[in-house]
Write a protein that holds these residues in place. Sequence first.
Motif, mmCIF file in Angstrom:
data_model
loop_
_atom_site.group_PDB
_atom_site.id
_atom_site.type_symbol
_atom_site.label_atom_id
_atom_site.label_comp_id
_atom_site.label_asym_id
_atom_site.label_seq_id
_atom_site.Cartn_x
_atom_site.Cartn_y
_atom_site.Cartn_z
ATOM 1 N N CYS A 77 -1.007 -25.995 129.915
ATOM 2 C CA CYS A 77 0.078 -25.292 130.600
ATOM 3 C C CYS A 77 0.905 -24.534 129.568
ATOM 4 O O CYS A 77 1.257 -25.073 128.524
ATOM 5 C CB CYS A 77 0.939 -26.314 131.353
ATOM 6 S SG CYS A 77 2.478 -25.624 131.975
ATOM 7 N N CYS A 90 4.905 -26.263 129.625
ATOM 8 C CA CYS A 90 5.145 -27.559 128.997
ATOM 9 C C CYS A 90 4.246 -27.764 127.776
ATOM 10 O O CYS A 90 4.515 -28.617 126.941
ATOM 11 C CB CYS A 90 4.972 -28.700 129.997
ATOM 12 S SG CYS A 90 3.291 -28.826 130.620
ATOM 13 N N CYS A 119 1.237 -25.822 135.016
ATOM 14 C CA CYS A 119 0.805 -26.964 135.805
ATOM 15 C C CYS A 119 1.671 -27.072 137.050
ATOM 16 O O CYS A 119 2.671 -26.364 137.185
ATOM 17 C CB CYS A 119 0.888 -28.245 134.972
ATOM 18 S SG CYS A 119 2.580 -28.657 134.515
ATOM 19 N N CYS A 145 5.413 -27.920 136.320
ATOM 20 C CA CYS A 145 6.226 -26.863 135.716
ATOM 21 C C CYS A 145 6.651 -25.791 136.712
ATOM 22 O O CYS A 145 7.622 -25.073 136.475
ATOM 23 C CB CYS A 145 5.481 -26.217 134.556
ATOM 24 S SG CYS A 145 5.420 -27.300 133.122
HETATM 25 ZN ZN LIG Z 1 3.538 -27.588 132.501
#
Ligand SMILES: [Zn+2]
Length: 568
Positions: free
Chosen positions: A16, A19, A37, A40
């Motif tokens: 991701c 993050c 993701c 997030c």
């Molecule tokens: Zn993420």
Amino acid sequence: MAFSQPTDDAQTPAVCQLCEESSDIRWKCINCDVFMCQLCTTKIHTKLKSTDKHELINLKDLGSENAAKTICKVDLQNMPCTVHNDQMCFAFCTDCDQPVCLDCLIESHEKHKFRKLNEVYDIAISEMKELQNKLETCLQFYGNEKERFEKLLLDGDKKFQEIKDQILLTEKEIKETVSKYAKELLQELESKWKPTENKITSELAGIQKNQEDLTSRETSLKKTLQSHQASEILSSRKKLDMTLPEISVESVNCDVLKTKFLSGNKFEKQNTRSTIFGDLYAVPDLELVRSYQSDFGNVLDILNCDNNTSFIACYIDRKLQKVKFEENNIKVEEDFSIQVRNMAISMIDEILLVTGESDIKVISVDKQFKQFKSFSPLKAISVHVSQNNEILVGLTECYPVTFPAPEDSVRRVVVLNQDSDLQHTYEYDKDNKKLFTEPRKIITLNDNIYIIDKINAQWEGRVIVIDYGGQLLWVYKGCDNNVNKNKFYPTDITSTSSNSILISDQQNHAIHVLNPAGDVIVCKDIKPLGIELPLSLSIDINGILWIGCNTFKVDKDGKAKIFAVKNG
Ligand SMILES: [Zn+2]
Ligand SMILES: [Zn+2]
Ligand SMILES: [Zn+2]
Ligand SMILES: [Zn+2]
């Protein structure tokens, strides 16, 4: 930033991009161009500045058309101007048919008309969609056409080969048969001549030997006689051979001199290619054009006149109508109350009617029925006018007729000339047997007379063909293709412009198509066309086949239908 190419899976990063931990990437923000993701999307992305209008696309939808549309929409808001690289386009100039930035607007689009970028985009998309649909339809059409033509090519070629093989096989068979006959005859001829020839030759040899023998003896005798010495004559006398060959009269039977060859009649004038070898025939493809509802219990006879009018008759309902067949209905022009069995048009366009009574009637101008010709005491049950304007009439001693025909009954077909004088009468074959039982319909074609002969009360019958000399040519009793095997219920007969003969077969719901020699070209089941119990036939000047029908007995108040059929 511009997304000129659709994003594919290959560009998806390993983790991701927000993050930088989760490898379970589910979404992409089109505006941020960031993969993220699930967590997030809410935990980080929503907290970034002005992301509430960002377009998030689930990764699994990324390749879809909707995703492409969403990406384009975002792209639309970030479209750099092609002239002013540092500017984004914000509207669409409809005069110049191009997107414009603020600088463009100021510099060169004064007083032009503008539309919103996304509006023009939507129009473009829908136009393309429409075109795409049209292309698909077009492709589908050509796909079908290709399939159709390929099948046609295959079917046509198969049929072509099939018929070609049949012709070649027939040629081979006929050639072989003809060669066999020629060989047989030559052998027979040789057996007549060769022994005789040998005998004559050996006789000749014997004769020649005797001749030579006698000549030499004669010569030597002559020499002796010429001698001047008497002693020689006397001495010769002792040696004189007094024998003579026994003269026998040898009779030689010369068969070949009493032999004559007559060629078979195969190649005489009346035998054409079709009778000697075979021929190609068009198999009619009956196609329903229109159907009509009559108000008759049955349509026993139908007659098409040239002027687009027709006559239809129902004997049991005592109805005769002059009608016009319109698009969807029968327009009745005149209604008559008369029991008509059969009709024909005379050379002067009079409608001849037979009613089972003694006379042929015509409809007069004042719409009365007047007598045209009487056959009293016989009953006229069928009538036909030939191309040469002869009138052919079926006659019986009573009507309705009795089955089988009693010995003293009269079942007859007569030919009248244009002046209604009797020309021919046909009743018996050469063995003095009755030709007909109930000659209920008559047509003429190529100097032959075709008669539908009903043979029993169950409507069974046959087609009898005679020439004008009254010689029976052939009898057709139906074919094996019938629903009711070996039963034939002929009700009417007509001929096409290509000399095919059509016969309606009532209980088999069929039309038999024959060549003029009586061979079946096809026996057409017309039930699939919705036509049942065909009772009467007529072909109009446009070649359309009209079929008048009966109704089923159980259907007491049933009204008969009439069908127009293309006979292509
Ligand atoms: Zn993420
Ligand atoms: Zn974003
Ligand atoms: Zn610009
Ligand atoms: Zn402009």
